[in-house]
Design an enzyme around this catalytic site. Structure first.
Site, mmCIF file in Angstrom:
data_model
loop_
_atom_site.group_PDB
_atom_site.id
_atom_site.type_symbol
_atom_site.label_atom_id
_atom_site.label_comp_id
_atom_site.label_asym_id
_atom_site.label_seq_id
_atom_site.Cartn_x
_atom_site.Cartn_y
_atom_site.Cartn_z
ATOM 1 N N ARG A 157 44.234 42.804 59.468
ATOM 2 C CA ARG A 157 43.974 41.957 60.489
ATOM 3 C C ARG A 157 45.196 41.163 61.132
ATOM 4 O O ARG A 157 45.222 40.474 62.071
ATOM 5 C CB ARG A 157 42.808 40.866 60.192
ATOM 6 N N GLU A 202 37.926 50.152 30.846
ATOM 7 C CA GLU A 202 38.208 48.920 30.179
ATOM 8 C C GLU A 202 39.531 48.327 30.774
ATOM 9 O O GLU A 202 40.109 47.019 30.585
ATOM 10 C CB GLU A 202 38.276 48.963 28.660
ATOM 11 N N PRO A 219 41.128 41.577 37.162
ATOM 12 C CA PRO A 219 40.524 40.373 37.153
ATOM 13 C C PRO A 219 41.576 39.447 36.629
ATOM 14 O O PRO A 219 41.111 38.017 36.719
ATOM 15 C CB PRO A 219 39.125 40.571 36.532
ATOM 16 N N ASP A 228 41.376 31.627 62.583
ATOM 17 C CA ASP A 228 40.533 31.848 61.341
ATOM 18 C C ASP A 228 40.390 30.840 60.306
ATOM 19 O O ASP A 228 41.314 30.190 60.149
ATOM 20 C CB ASP A 228 41.132 33.292 60.899
HETATM 21 N N1 SAM Z 1 38.425 44.893 30.460
HETATM 22 C C1 SAM Z 1 38.823 44.083 31.875
HETATM 23 C C2 SAM Z 1 38.869 42.656 31.835
HETATM 24 O O1 SAM Z 1 37.856 42.155 31.263
HETATM 25 O O2 SAM Z 1 39.943 41.953 32.219
HETATM 26 C C3 SAM Z 1 38.076 44.555 33.066
HETATM 27 C C4 SAM Z 1 38.283 46.079 33.549
HETATM 28 S S1 SAM Z 1 37.306 46.280 35.023
HETATM 29 C C5 SAM Z 1 35.696 46.971 34.260
HETATM 30 C C6 SAM Z 1 38.136 47.741 35.510
HETATM 31 C C7 SAM Z 1 39.112 47.744 36.661
HETATM 32 O O3 SAM Z 1 38.488 47.002 37.786
HETATM 33 C C8 SAM Z 1 40.244 46.889 36.405
HETATM 34 O O4 SAM Z 1 41.213 47.378 35.540
HETATM 35 C C9 SAM Z 1 40.593 46.352 37.491
HETATM 36 O O5 SAM Z 1 41.647 47.409 38.380
HETATM 37 C C10 SAM Z 1 39.532 46.511 38.523
HETATM 38 N N2 SAM Z 1 38.921 44.916 38.791
HETATM 39 C C11 SAM Z 1 37.752 44.518 38.178
HETATM 40 N N3 SAM Z 1 37.449 43.051 38.532
HETATM 41 C C12 SAM Z 1 38.800 42.793 39.643
HETATM 42 C C13 SAM Z 1 38.910 41.920 40.224
HETATM 43 N N4 SAM Z 1 38.212 40.625 40.157
HETATM 44 N N5 SAM Z 1 40.058 41.788 41.165
HETATM 45 C C14 SAM Z 1 40.909 42.948 40.948
HETATM 46 N N6 SAM Z 1 40.605 43.977 40.418
HETATM 47 C C15 SAM Z 1 39.483 44.083 39.650
#
Ligand code: SAM
Length: 252
Positions: free
Chosen positions: A154, A116, A89, A169
């Site tokens: 795609r 996490e 994220p 698209d």
């Molecule tokens: N503690 C992290 C933070 O707040 O930045 C979030 C960890 S999340 C619960 C667990 C995993 O989900 C991340 O390591 C990532 O690989 C994936 N993930 C969560 N949200 C994402 C997003 N918006 N885009 C891509 N991967 C995501």
């Protein structure tokens, strides 16, 4: 063939890509090669654990660097020039232009986090780029990887039945797509726009372009600024002026 490696503790989740729709077709015609690597296979403890408590305390667990490091090596053994992309994220937010770059770029190894997240030292040592699919937090990177794989597939040659569909698209040329209709001509008292029934291909093409412009002006006006940066001819200016007037009429 696009080669995609994925490092994930849930490789079974990716079976749906093989079972349904366009990604299934991509496998059938050998346009996509997916290599799933489970870091648990590289864990050196009896319980195949890949996570541990965070230094400094606090809630949750953190994925350990060592099994991920080995899993990345295993994934790169099948695609040595691949870029390692951590789904996060905190990464750069992905858009259609980014999908296009990924689809036409080098092979990829996606790294899926859980809990996490991942020990930062592994990210610094092995990751080439971090990508987010939006400003919200998922429980893991797997669905994010699948979203990206479907969007990339795609765009691969021969995967779409009609090669032109992807060109129309939303977000191609910074426009949203036009409205679409199918049979019947009249549904619950609502007719299909007349031009689309006319058989006049030039008029239909123009209707679709204007409709896409109108949609974009109404829903994503910031995209139009990008469009006019590349197309600022008289015809476009007139069209945009007319559409802006229509939008103002609707608002007042
Ligand atoms: N503690 C992290 C933070 O707040 O930045 C979030 C960890 S999340 C619960 C667990 C995993 O989900 C991340 O390591 C990532 O690989 C994936 N993930 C969560 N949200 C994402 C997003 N918006 N885009 C891509 N991967 C995501």
């Amino acid at each position: 063939m696009q080669h995609v490696g994925v490092v994930t503790i849930f490789p079974e989740m990716f079976q749906i890509l093989r079972d349904y729709g366009m990604t299934r077709r991509a496998f059938e015609i050998d346009a996509l090669d997916l290599d799933l690597v489970n870091p648990r296979d590289f864990a050196e403890n009896t319980y195949r654990r890949v996570d541990d408590r965070p230094y400094g305390g606090g809630p949750g667990m953190v994925m350990m660097a060592e099994p991920l490091d080995r899993a990345i090596d295993a994934a790169l053994a099948h695609a040595k020039d691949a870029r390692v992309i951590y789904l996060s994220p905190q990464g750069g937010r992905l858009d259609q232009a980014g999908i296009r770059r990924l689809a036409h770029g080098p092979d990829i190894v996606f790294l899926c986090g859980r809990y996490e997240g991942i020990d930062e030292r592994l990210i610094e040592a092995r990751v080439d780029a971090e990508i987010s699919i939006g400003d919200y937090v998922l429980a893991g990177g797997e669905l994010a990887a699948m979203v990206i794989i479907e969007a990339m597939v795609r765009l691969l040659p021969d995967v779409l039945g009609n090669d032109q569909s992807a060109e129309q698209d939303s977000f191609t040329d910074n426009l949203l797509d036009c409205r679409h209709y199918t049979r019947p001509e009249l549904w619950q008292g609502c007719p299909v726009p007349e031009t689309l029934l006319s058989g006049d291909h030039e008029a239909i093409k123009r209707w679709r372009f204007e409709d896409a412009l109108r949609r974009t002006a109404q829903r994503r006006p910031e995209l139009l600024e990008l469009l006019t940066a590349t197309r600022s001819d008289d015809e476009m200016r007139d069209l945009l002026r007319r559409i802006a007037e229509e939008c103002n009429d609707v608002e007042t």
